[in-house]
Every structure is written in C-alpha cells, then in structure tokens.
Scaffold this motif. Structure first.
Motif, mmCIF file in Angstrom:
data_model
loop_
_atom_site.group_PDB
_atom_site.id
_atom_site.type_symbol
_atom_site.label_atom_id
_atom_site.label_comp_id
_atom_site.label_asym_id
_atom_site.label_seq_id
_atom_site.Cartn_x
_atom_site.Cartn_y
_atom_site.Cartn_z
ATOM 1 N N UNK A 1 60.353 44.500 34.242
ATOM 2 C CA UNK A 1 61.482 43.771 33.663
ATOM 3 C C UNK A 1 61.301 42.261 33.805
ATOM 4 N N UNK A 2 60.691 41.853 34.917
ATOM 5 C CA UNK A 2 60.458 40.415 35.094
ATOM 6 C C UNK A 2 59.428 39.927 34.075
ATOM 7 N N UNK B 1 59.031 41.285 31.129
ATOM 8 C CA UNK B 1 59.782 41.267 29.872
ATOM 9 C C UNK B 1 60.603 39.980 29.760
ATOM 10 N N UNK B 2 61.234 39.617 30.866
ATOM 11 C CA UNK B 2 62.024 38.384 30.893
ATOM 12 C C UNK B 2 61.160 37.168 30.569
ATOM 13 N N UNK B 3 59.989 37.107 31.211
ATOM 14 C CA UNK B 3 59.077 35.979 30.966
ATOM 15 C C UNK B 3 58.649 35.963 29.495
ATOM 16 N N UNK B 4 58.347 37.146 28.965
ATOM 17 C CA UNK B 4 57.905 37.210 27.567
ATOM 18 C C UNK B 4 59.023 36.775 26.631
ATOM 19 N N UNK B 5 60.264 37.163 26.988
ATOM 20 C CA UNK B 5 61.378 36.772 26.121
ATOM 21 C C UNK B 5 61.567 35.260 26.127
ATOM 22 N N UNK B 6 61.106 34.609 27.196
ATOM 23 C CA UNK B 6 61.175 33.146 27.233
ATOM 24 C C UNK B 6 59.995 32.522 26.498
ATOM 25 N N UNK B 7 59.097 33.372 26.041
ATOM 26 C CA UNK B 7 57.941 32.880 25.294
ATOM 27 C C UNK B 7 56.752 32.541 26.170
ATOM 28 N N UNK B 8 56.687 33.118 27.369
ATOM 29 C CA UNK B 8 55.608 32.788 28.292
ATOM 30 C C UNK B 8 54.274 33.354 27.825
ATOM 31 N N UNK C 1 50.842 31.916 31.972
ATOM 32 C CA UNK C 1 52.078 31.516 32.651
ATOM 33 C C UNK C 1 52.670 32.673 33.456
ATOM 34 N N UNK D 1 53.211 31.983 37.314
ATOM 35 C CA UNK D 1 54.584 31.799 37.785
ATOM 36 C C UNK D 1 55.225 33.072 38.303
ATOM 37 N N UNK D 2 54.664 34.216 37.929
ATOM 38 C CA UNK D 2 55.293 35.467 38.362
ATOM 39 C C UNK D 2 54.350 36.331 39.211
#
Lengths: 269, 246
Positions: A170-171, A173-180, A184, A188-189
C-alpha cells in the motif's frame, strides 16, 4: 508529548519504579553470579586436582597466559591481524551483499535468475571451498578475508532482499499515486523502511565474520587469534587455546557493542 | 457545474497466470467541480481498481477517462494512514513535494499552513507513533492535500478506525475537503458513511462491476453527523441496502 522529568511522581509510581530497579539488579546479579560461580568452581576443581589442568587449564592460568602473551608474544599483533580480517570481511560482506540485494530487488528477471544460485550457495558449507580459496588466493590474509566475506555475503543478500521485498504494498501504491519513480520509491521508502532489517543483518554478520576469519585462520595462517588456538591445540598447550578463546570472546562482544551503537544512530523511531 | 472528470464506458480486464479477470465491465459517470461522490458496492467488486484507473495507475482495456484539466493532480488517500514511521509529521507531509521536486519554500509553507489550520501545527516535529489514530488520518489527509490536488480519491479512509473516531474523523475530513473546495471520489462499503458524505452516490454491481444506480443526495448543507440524524437518512439507507443486495 514528552514527559516532564521534573514532574512529581506519586508514591505508588515511586514504589513501582523501585520494583523495576530491583528486578534489573536481580537479573544482573544472577547473570554475573553464574559466571563467577562457574569460574570459581573451575578454579577449585583445578586446584584440588579433580581436573587435570593440562587438559582443562584454569582461570588463573588463563590470566597468567594472557599476561604472558602481552609481554612476550605480542598479543596485540595477533589481535590486530584477526581484527583486520574480521572487520574487512564484515564490511565487504555487508556493502556488497546489500548492493546485490538492491539489484535483485530492482530487477525481477535478475532475481528469478539468481534465486536458485542463492539457495544452493546458502546451503553449501563454505568451509568446503577452503582448498579452492587457498589455491587461488594464496596463504595470506587475502584468503582469510575472502572466507569471511563468503560466509557473510549470502546471508546478507538473502536477509536484505527479503527485507526489501517485504515493503508494504500500500505504501508503494501511495508513492506511485504521487507519481514517484522506481528510484524514488527505492530511496524514500524501501531503503529507510528496511533499516531494522539492516541492523539485524549487521548483528548476524558480526557473528558470521568472526566465524569466517577464525575458520580461515584454522586453514591457513601465520598469525592471529585463530592461529594461536590451532597452534595451542597442536602443541597441546590448552592454556594458550583457552586464553585466545577468552580474548576472542571479548573482541566479539566489543564488535557487537559497536553495532548496537550504530543501531541507536540508525533507528530513531 | 463545471465538469471535471468523465468516465465513458470504462472496462478493465487483467491477466493472471491462471485466469483472465474481468474486474470492471462498464463504468460511466461524471464528477463536477466541488462535488463529493461516494461509490458503494459489494466487497470485492473492484472499487479500489476504479480509483487506480482514475489516478492513471492502470490503463482501461476499453473506454475513456476524460480529465477536464491538463495535468490534473490527484490526491490518493488509503485505508491506513501510511505515514512513514521514520519521518516526522512535517517530513511526512513534504513527501509528495519531494517526489514532484517541488520542495521549495512556497510549497512547504502552503503545506505547513494546512497543518496549522487543521490543528496539527504543534505536532509537526512529532513522529506518527506519538499521534492518535484520528490525528494520523488527518495528517494523511493533509499530506494528500499538500500539492493542492484537483481531485481527491479516498479509498475507505475511515475503515481502519474505531467507530467513535471514525465518526469524528469523517466529520473532520468532510469539513477540510469542503473548506478547501475539493472534488472528491470516495469508495466505501459503508452505506451510512456514503450517505453522510456524498452529493451523489454511485451503486455498483458485483464483479465485474457496472453502474447500477446513480442517486443525487440532498440532505441540505449539513455535516455528516447532522445528516445521520436527518429523517431521510434512514430511507436512503434502506433503499441503498436493497439495491446492493438485489
């Protein structure tokens, strides 16, 4: 929400703290007590002739031997040699292993290609490679460092890779939704998220590096604590074997403490 | 109302080793500027997939998704807060700025202002573990808003909270979203939550999902908590319950 240190505690709380302190004191007292009792018993059995000191040595003789080694045989030189091999083997195994694990995390194909190799290499007793290493790298400390690296490397790769792969989906997915980008996400994760795994890998690797360097010295060496132990065994000087083992214990503990200090720096929350 | 987003006969089929899974059969609806849409459907009907499609993380197999604004920003919020435990609250809300390489003073101060405005200013140097579940979810919303997105996509953002907290955080989030004038799509399986928040409710079928019904909800300009008290609320609940289970 930090606790105010000057805050007055209630009587109950002070009582509770006292209980905690008492328990800690008990644990320490028992821990050290067992060591002292074992040493005392050992010395007693040696002094009364129940133990043959020629075979069992004794705490007193170990202390004398260590003092002797410092005076006559340059104990610190041997410590230096072993420490150099261990630390170098440890560092190479950690850095190289983590880097390879990163590559395998990055590329699905690479991971699937190398997984069977990793499994086989992990199962293989690395000591079996001893003769090959000696033939290829000679009888110097190069061979010993290589042995230490080999023993730590595979464990590092496997541990770190499973840490990287366990990153919360999920984290990601969150990063991808921010366009990472993938880089990155890694920086960052995935990397900061595996600090705990990294530290536990360091702890395992400390042990592995010591196994590697001492085993390497058993195979081929002219100096070092492993050399002293093997030499002592060959000439039947158990005092020397025991003394070197004690020094080894102390050094391994020291290195573990260094890693524990690194843990405090790396993991804040 | 200005149309912000439109889905036209969107369908999605994805491949797995053993199967070809039809997740979405036919989806068409629009999202207007400032509108709040709740999407409800039986569990496993592919609600999350819809958000991924809209956010552009997946490409639809058929159909089209129009976004009125070029380069529209999406803000995605998940069930758990997903705050990074090794970052302070402040650093957490800067994460989207860092990713978009907009971590300059102007964007940072905008994000910090949101944090102040919504009552987390004094916790900026704290770590997520030091905050309550409700506060963490609020911090997650502020992180979502930090880049001033055009469309918010909320994936069951309250379901990980206990009931008490859920009601108040739901109220909280509603106020923040309305105050910032955001257009929102919320997916949820919680019918009451959907009614208490939405201007429009979209009812989906079982997987592969299609739009069964679209309802305009007009319970006046009330807060989610007040809406739950509204006499119409129960009727809507019953109606939607039936539609979901038919």
């Amino acid at each position: 929400m930090k606790k105010d240190k000057t805050k007055e505690f209630s009587a109950d709380h002070i009582k509770y703290l006292g209980k905690l302190r008492k328990k800690t004191a008990l644990v320490w007292a028992l821990g050290l007590g067992i060591l002292a009792a074992a040493l005392l018993l050992w010395q007693l059995l040696a002094d009364t002739g129940v133990f043959d000191v020629f075979i069992t040595s004794s705490p007193k003789r170990i202390v004398v031997t260590i003092a002797d080694l410092i005076k006559n045989d340059n104990l610190f030189y041997h410590i230096g040699v072993t420490l150099y091999e261990t630390v170098l083997g440890f560092l190479i195994a950690v850095v190289l292993g983590t880097f390879i694990a990163l590559l395998l995390w990055w590329s699905d194909v690479l991971r699937r290609v190398f997984e069977p190799y990793l499994i086989v290499l992990n199962a293989l007793p690395k000591i079996a490679l001893g003769p090959i290493i000696i033939v290829w790298c000679g009888s110097g400390s190069k061979s010993i460092v290589l042995m230490a690296v080999l023993i730590g490397l595979i464990v590092t790769i496997i541990n770190m890779l499973s840490g990287f792969l366990a990153t919360d989906k999920d984290k990601i997915l969150l990063m991808r939704s921010m366009g990472a980008t993938k880089f990155q996400i890694l920086r960052k994760l995935v990397i900061p998220g595996t600090m705990k795994t990294f530290v536990s890998t360091l702890k395992i690797d400390v042990g592995m590096a010591w196994i590697g360097s001492v085993m390497g010295e058993y195979m081929v060496s002219k100096a070092g604590l492993g050399y002293l132990i093997v030499y002592g065994g060959q000439v039947f000087k158990l005092d020397l074997v025991m003394a070197a083992t004690v020094v080894l214990c102390l050094l391994a503990t020291l290195m573990y403490l260094v890693v524990a200090a690194v843990e405090k720096i790396l993991i804040k929350n | 109302m200005e149309k912000l987003l439109e889905l036209k006969h969107v369908a999605l089929t994805y491949q797995t080793k053993t199967d070809e899974v039809k997740a979405v059969k036919d989806l068409s609806f629009t999202l207007d500027q400032g509108e709040f849409i709740s999407v409800i459907g039986p569990s496993g009907c592919g609600k999350t997939t819809i958000l991924s499609l809209i956010a552009g993380l997946m490409k639809p197999t058929h159909g089209e998704i129009f976004v009125a604004k070029a380069n529209a920003q999406f803000g995605y919020m998940l069930q758990k807060d997903q705050l990074f435990p090794w970052r302070t609250i402040e650093k957490n809300i800067y994460l989207p700025l860092e990713i978009k390489k907009k971590c300059d003073a102007e964007h940072k101060s905008y994000a910090l202002e949101l944090l102040q405005k919504y009552g987390l200013g004094e916790f900026r140097k704290n770590y997520p573990s030091q905050l309550s579940g409700g506060m963490r979810q609020r911090a997650a919303l502020i992180r979502t808003l930090a880049l001033n997105p055009d469309i918010l996509l909320l994936d069951e953002p309250f379901s990980a909270l206990d009931y008490q907290t859920r009601l108040s955080v739901c109220d909280d989030v509603y106020h923040i979203i309305k105050h910032e004038g955001k257009s929102t799509i919320l997916v949820t399986h919680d019918i009451s939550e959907a009614i208490s928040l939405a201007d429009k409710i979209i009812v989906l079928s079982q997987r592969p999902c299609f739009v069964k019904y679209i309802h305009k909800i007009d319970l006046g300009g009330r807060t989610p908590l007040e809406r739950r008290e509204h006499p119409e609320f129960g009727k809507w609940f019953e109606k939607l319950w039936k539609e979901l289970n038919e």
